[in-house]
Write a protein that holds these residues in place. Sequence first.
Motif, mmCIF file in Angstrom:
data_model
loop_
_atom_site.group_PDB
_atom_site.id
_atom_site.type_symbol
_atom_site.label_atom_id
_atom_site.label_comp_id
_atom_site.label_asym_id
_atom_site.label_seq_id
_atom_site.Cartn_x
_atom_site.Cartn_y
_atom_site.Cartn_z
ATOM 1 N N GLU A 18 24.389 45.066 49.435
ATOM 2 C CA GLU A 18 24.516 46.398 50.010
ATOM 3 C C GLU A 18 23.255 47.200 49.715
ATOM 4 O O GLU A 18 22.685 47.101 48.628
ATOM 5 N N PHE A 22 22.663 49.255 54.961
ATOM 6 C CA PHE A 22 23.380 48.070 55.422
ATOM 7 C C PHE A 22 24.303 47.500 54.361
ATOM 8 O O PHE A 22 24.059 47.635 53.168
ATOM 9 N N ARG A 23 25.338 46.815 54.854
ATOM 10 C CA ARG A 23 26.199 45.987 54.024
ATOM 11 C C ARG A 23 26.161 44.583 54.619
ATOM 12 O O ARG A 23 26.338 44.414 55.817
ATOM 13 N N VAL A 24 25.929 43.594 53.779
ATOM 14 C CA VAL A 24 25.933 42.203 54.242
ATOM 15 C C VAL A 24 27.241 41.581 53.783
ATOM 16 O O VAL A 24 27.578 41.615 52.600
ATOM 17 N N MET A 42 25.551 41.693 59.097
ATOM 18 C CA MET A 42 25.218 43.010 58.576
ATOM 19 C C MET A 42 26.120 44.013 59.260
ATOM 20 O O MET A 42 26.313 43.951 60.471
ATOM 21 N N TYR A 120 24.577 38.753 64.321
ATOM 22 C CA TYR A 120 24.381 39.097 62.914
ATOM 23 C C TYR A 120 24.617 40.562 62.581
ATOM 24 O O TYR A 120 24.779 40.914 61.425
ATOM 25 N N PHE A 121 24.593 41.427 63.586
ATOM 26 C CA PHE A 121 24.565 42.863 63.325
ATOM 27 C C PHE A 121 25.669 43.538 64.106
ATOM 28 O O PHE A 121 25.763 43.360 65.317
#
Length: 185
Positions: A18, A22-24, A42, A120-121
């Motif tokens: 994090e 963003f948070r992954v 993300m 991914y996002f």
Amino acid sequence: MTDDKKKPIILHSELVAESRLFRVESVHLRFSNGVERIYERMRGGGRGAVMLVPMLDDNTILLIREYSAGTHSYELGFPKGLIDPGETALEAGNRELMEEVGYGARELTSLKQVSLAPGYFGSRMDILLARGLYPERREGDEPEPLEVVPWPLDRLSELMARPDFSEARSICGLFLLQDWLNKEE
């Protein structure tokens, strides 16, 4: 084209990193054929973002030149920013325009909502056409003044050839503008 494909089932997800923006997440999925995979994605803050395609007049768009940390270079592109809590995309667009370009817009038209890298996002961006511009500057959060670059519509192929006009979102905005202009004729 039909949208009847069954989405995978999320078996488990966990936060693996994090930052301020963003948070992954690691996401364990099971597809309809039984195959399981772990994906990473993300997740933004959920507020969304806007990008403006400002038209100073019928023959001129406005670009900004700003520092891009990802490429460590100065890039030409359209003004953009996050939607603040409580704002609509149109309100955020007009605010960003005032902060980054020094103009407000009497007319904002939604051109398209785009995803940025859906594999991914998880964020989306509203691309807005801004017309009927009038001078109005608001204080923004940029670390240095942005250079505003007027660009004539009859030189768009020259813009596309420039190495400092490379951001996919801005190129998308330019194509959406051309499509909108063709429909207006």
